[in-house]
Scaffold this active site. Structure first.
Site, PDB file in Angstrom:
ATOM      1  N   HIS A 141      -5.911 -32.492  -7.336  1.00  0.00           N
ATOM      2  CA  HIS A 141      -4.612 -31.934  -7.718  1.00  0.00           C
ATOM      3  C   HIS A 141      -3.641 -32.990  -8.233  1.00  0.00           C
ATOM      4  O   HIS A 141      -3.553 -34.088  -7.667  1.00  0.00           O
ATOM      5  CB  HIS A 141      -3.953 -31.261  -6.505  1.00  0.00           C
ATOM      6  CG  HIS A 141      -4.730 -30.126  -5.913  1.00  0.00           C
ATOM      7  ND1 HIS A 141      -5.162 -29.050  -6.656  1.00  0.00           N
ATOM      8  CD2 HIS A 141      -5.132 -29.880  -4.633  1.00  0.00           C
ATOM      9  CE1 HIS A 141      -5.799 -28.201  -5.848  1.00  0.00           C
ATOM     10  NE2 HIS A 141      -5.800 -28.685  -4.631  1.00  0.00           N
ATOM     11  N   ASP A 183     -11.764 -31.528  -5.086  1.00  0.00           N
ATOM     12  CA  ASP A 183     -10.433 -30.944  -5.240  1.00  0.00           C
ATOM     13  C   ASP A 183      -9.551 -32.074  -5.782  1.00  0.00           C
ATOM     14  O   ASP A 183      -9.513 -33.165  -5.194  1.00  0.00           O
ATOM     15  CB  ASP A 183      -9.953 -30.476  -3.856  1.00  0.00           C
ATOM     16  CG  ASP A 183      -9.053 -29.251  -3.902  1.00  0.00           C
ATOM     17  OD1 ASP A 183      -9.192 -28.437  -4.848  1.00  0.00           O
ATOM     18  OD2 ASP A 183      -8.202 -29.112  -3.000  1.00  0.00           O
ATOM     19  N   ASP A 194     -16.324 -30.296  -1.797  1.00  0.00           N
ATOM     20  CA  ASP A 194     -15.076 -30.922  -1.335  1.00  0.00           C
ATOM     21  C   ASP A 194     -15.212 -31.763  -0.068  1.00  0.00           C
ATOM     22  O   ASP A 194     -14.425 -31.607   0.874  1.00  0.00           O
ATOM     23  CB  ASP A 194     -13.994 -29.835  -1.138  1.00  0.00           C
ATOM     24  CG  ASP A 194     -13.646 -29.112  -2.432  1.00  0.00           C
ATOM     25  OD1 ASP A 194     -14.301 -29.384  -3.466  1.00  0.00           O
ATOM     26  OD2 ASP A 194     -12.738 -28.273  -2.413  1.00  0.00           O
ATOM     27  N   HIS A 245      -2.370 -32.218  -0.650  1.00  0.00           N
ATOM     28  CA  HIS A 245      -3.705 -32.724  -0.307  1.00  0.00           C
ATOM     29  C   HIS A 245      -4.473 -33.051  -1.577  1.00  0.00           C
ATOM     30  O   HIS A 245      -4.175 -32.506  -2.648  1.00  0.00           O
ATOM     31  CB  HIS A 245      -4.484 -31.676   0.515  1.00  0.00           C
ATOM     32  CG  HIS A 245      -4.769 -30.416  -0.279  1.00  0.00           C
ATOM     33  ND1 HIS A 245      -3.848 -29.397  -0.395  1.00  0.00           N
ATOM     34  CD2 HIS A 245      -5.853 -30.038  -1.006  1.00  0.00           C
ATOM     35  CE1 HIS A 245      -4.355 -28.435  -1.160  1.00  0.00           C
ATOM     36  NE2 HIS A 245      -5.575 -28.800  -1.546  1.00  0.00           N
ATOM     37  N   CYS A 249     -13.054 -22.893  -0.399  1.00  0.00           N
ATOM     38  CA  CYS A 249     -13.818 -23.380  -1.549  1.00  0.00           C
ATOM     39  C   CYS A 249     -15.308 -23.069  -1.466  1.00  0.00           C
ATOM     40  O   CYS A 249     -15.933 -22.778  -2.488  1.00  0.00           O
ATOM     41  CB  CYS A 249     -13.539 -24.864  -1.750  1.00  0.00           C
ATOM     42  SG  CYS A 249     -11.805 -25.101  -2.242  1.00  0.00           S
ATOM     43  N   LYS A 296     -11.714 -30.025  -9.791  1.00  0.00           N
ATOM     44  CA  LYS A 296     -11.069 -28.711  -9.905  1.00  0.00           C
ATOM     45  C   LYS A 296      -9.662 -28.785  -9.340  1.00  0.00           C
ATOM     46  O   LYS A 296      -9.341 -29.686  -8.566  1.00  0.00           O
ATOM     47  CB  LYS A 296     -11.890 -27.649  -9.159  1.00  0.00           C
ATOM     48  CG  LYS A 296     -11.980 -27.905  -7.676  1.00  0.00           C
ATOM     49  CD  LYS A 296     -12.928 -26.935  -7.018  1.00  0.00           C
ATOM     50  CE  LYS A 296     -13.017 -27.169  -5.531  1.00  0.00           C
ATOM     51  NZ  LYS A 296     -11.737 -27.034  -4.822  1.00  0.00           N
TER      52      LYS A 296
HETATM   53  C1  VGL Z   1      -9.507 -26.063  -0.184  1.00  0.00           C
HETATM   54  C2  VGL Z   1      -7.503 -25.146   0.415  1.00  0.00           C
HETATM   55  C3  VGL Z   1      -6.866 -25.802  -0.615  1.00  0.00           C
HETATM   56  C4  VGL Z   1     -10.978 -26.203   0.085  1.00  0.00           C
HETATM   57  C5  VGL Z   1      -8.902 -26.716  -1.224  1.00  0.00           C
HETATM   58  O1  VGL Z   1     -11.585 -27.208  -0.317  1.00  0.00           O
HETATM   59  O2  VGL Z   1     -11.538 -25.284   0.717  1.00  0.00           O
HETATM   60  N1  VGL Z   1      -8.800 -25.268   0.632  1.00  0.00           N
HETATM   61  N2  VGL Z   1      -7.588 -26.579  -1.429  1.00  0.00           N
HETATM   62 ZN    ZN Z   2      -6.697 -27.764  -2.890  1.00  0.00          ZN
END
Ligand code: VGL
Ligand code: ZN
Length: 270
Positions: free
Chosen positions: A48, A46, A8, A81, A151, A106
């Site tokens: 979403h 990440d 990420d 995010h 993550c 993901k």
């Molecule tokens: C993450 C919180 C929400 C991460 C992703 O990449 O660690 N943390 N989404």
């Molecule tokens: Zn996330």
């Protein structure tokens, strides 16, 4: 095959981003220097949809940081995010993308979060990552990225459960620390699960570190990082006078043997 998994490394997790992680930007130049040392580089992203249920904004009256129940599990509410196709979801602009051979997305299901790059948080659905690695006979993963306490942690634990050897590059990770000990606890959990811990210096300058630990060379006028048994890498700073420098090195050797490097650092005169 020598494999590096980047977790990420996206704009929203860097300072100025929607879910900014302190010093997250410092991971990027390390990732760039480490990538050429690996045969295969994979990145998780990440990713979403805007209606994702982990976003506080999608729960009227709820605030960021509050807990709700999602897919029968406790879920922390995050700021919106890494929304698909936004600049926040893109990889850090300073990241060298040319060596990334595969991207695992993901968090695409709006009804469940996915911290791990292998499974959603309910372990109901797998991403393509395990199949991708198995098809190539990969058994050992080096891991770095953001965030250590989410993550990175869940990816490392799942990788261990799936039978991979996992080595975490600890100075190339940064965490959220919603609670002050979250990152330290994450390191503990990973260690207990058999995750090995290393530093970028051990990969980039293995001979130099070995010589330093054997007392054959002195610390250069710069900061180096050695693996620490505690939660965070420690920094050894070179000192102006040679006597002190020698004492730092010898203390480093004995402390490393006693595996109490973090305590050692606090004893160093400044
Ligand atoms: C993450 C919180 C929400 C991460 C992703 O990449 O660690 N943390 N989404
Ligand atoms: Zn996330």
């Amino acid at each position: 095959m020598n494999t590096l998994l980047l977790i990420d490394l996206q704009n929203d997790f860097l300072p100025g981003g929607a879910l900014a992680v302190r010093e997250g930007d410092q991971v990027i130049p390390l990732a760039n220097r480490l990538m050429p040392r690996f045969d295969l580089v994979i990145a998780s992203q990440d990713w979403h949809p805007a209606n994702h249920d982990s976003f506080a904004a999608n729960h009227p009256g709820k605030k960021v940081g509050e807990l709700i129940e999602l897919a029968s599990m406790p879920q922390i509410l995050w700021p919106a995010h890494c929304v698909q196709n936004t600049s926040g979801a893109q990889f850090a602009h300073a990241l060298d993308r040319t060596r990334i051979a595969h991207i695992t997305k993901k968090g695409t299901d709006p009804a469940i979060d996915s911290y791990s790059a292998f499974f959603d948080n309910g372990r109901k659905k797998a991403t393509d990552l395990d199949a991708f690695l198995r098809a190539r006979g990969i058994t050992h993963l080096h891991l770095l990225g953001i965030a250590t306490d989410y993550c990175v942690l869940f990816t490392a634990l799942d990788a261990r459960k799936l039978g991979y050897r996992v080595t975490l590059i600890e100075d190339a990770c940064r965490g959220v620390n919603l609670h002050p000990k979250d990152v330290a606890n994450a390191f503990d959990k990973m260690r207990q699960a058999g995750v090995e811990i290393t530093t970028s210096n051990e990969i980039l300058q293995p001979q130099k570190l070995q010589s330093l630990q054997q007392g054959r060379i002195s610390i250069q006028p710069q900061t180096i990082t050695v693996p620490s048994p505690m939660s965070q890498p420690i920094q050894l700073r070179s000192m102006a006078n040679a006597g002190r420098r020698r004492s730092i090195i010898s203390r480093c050797r004995s402390s490393t043997m006693r595996r109490s490097v973090t305590r050692f650092e606090m004893k160093v005169p400044r």
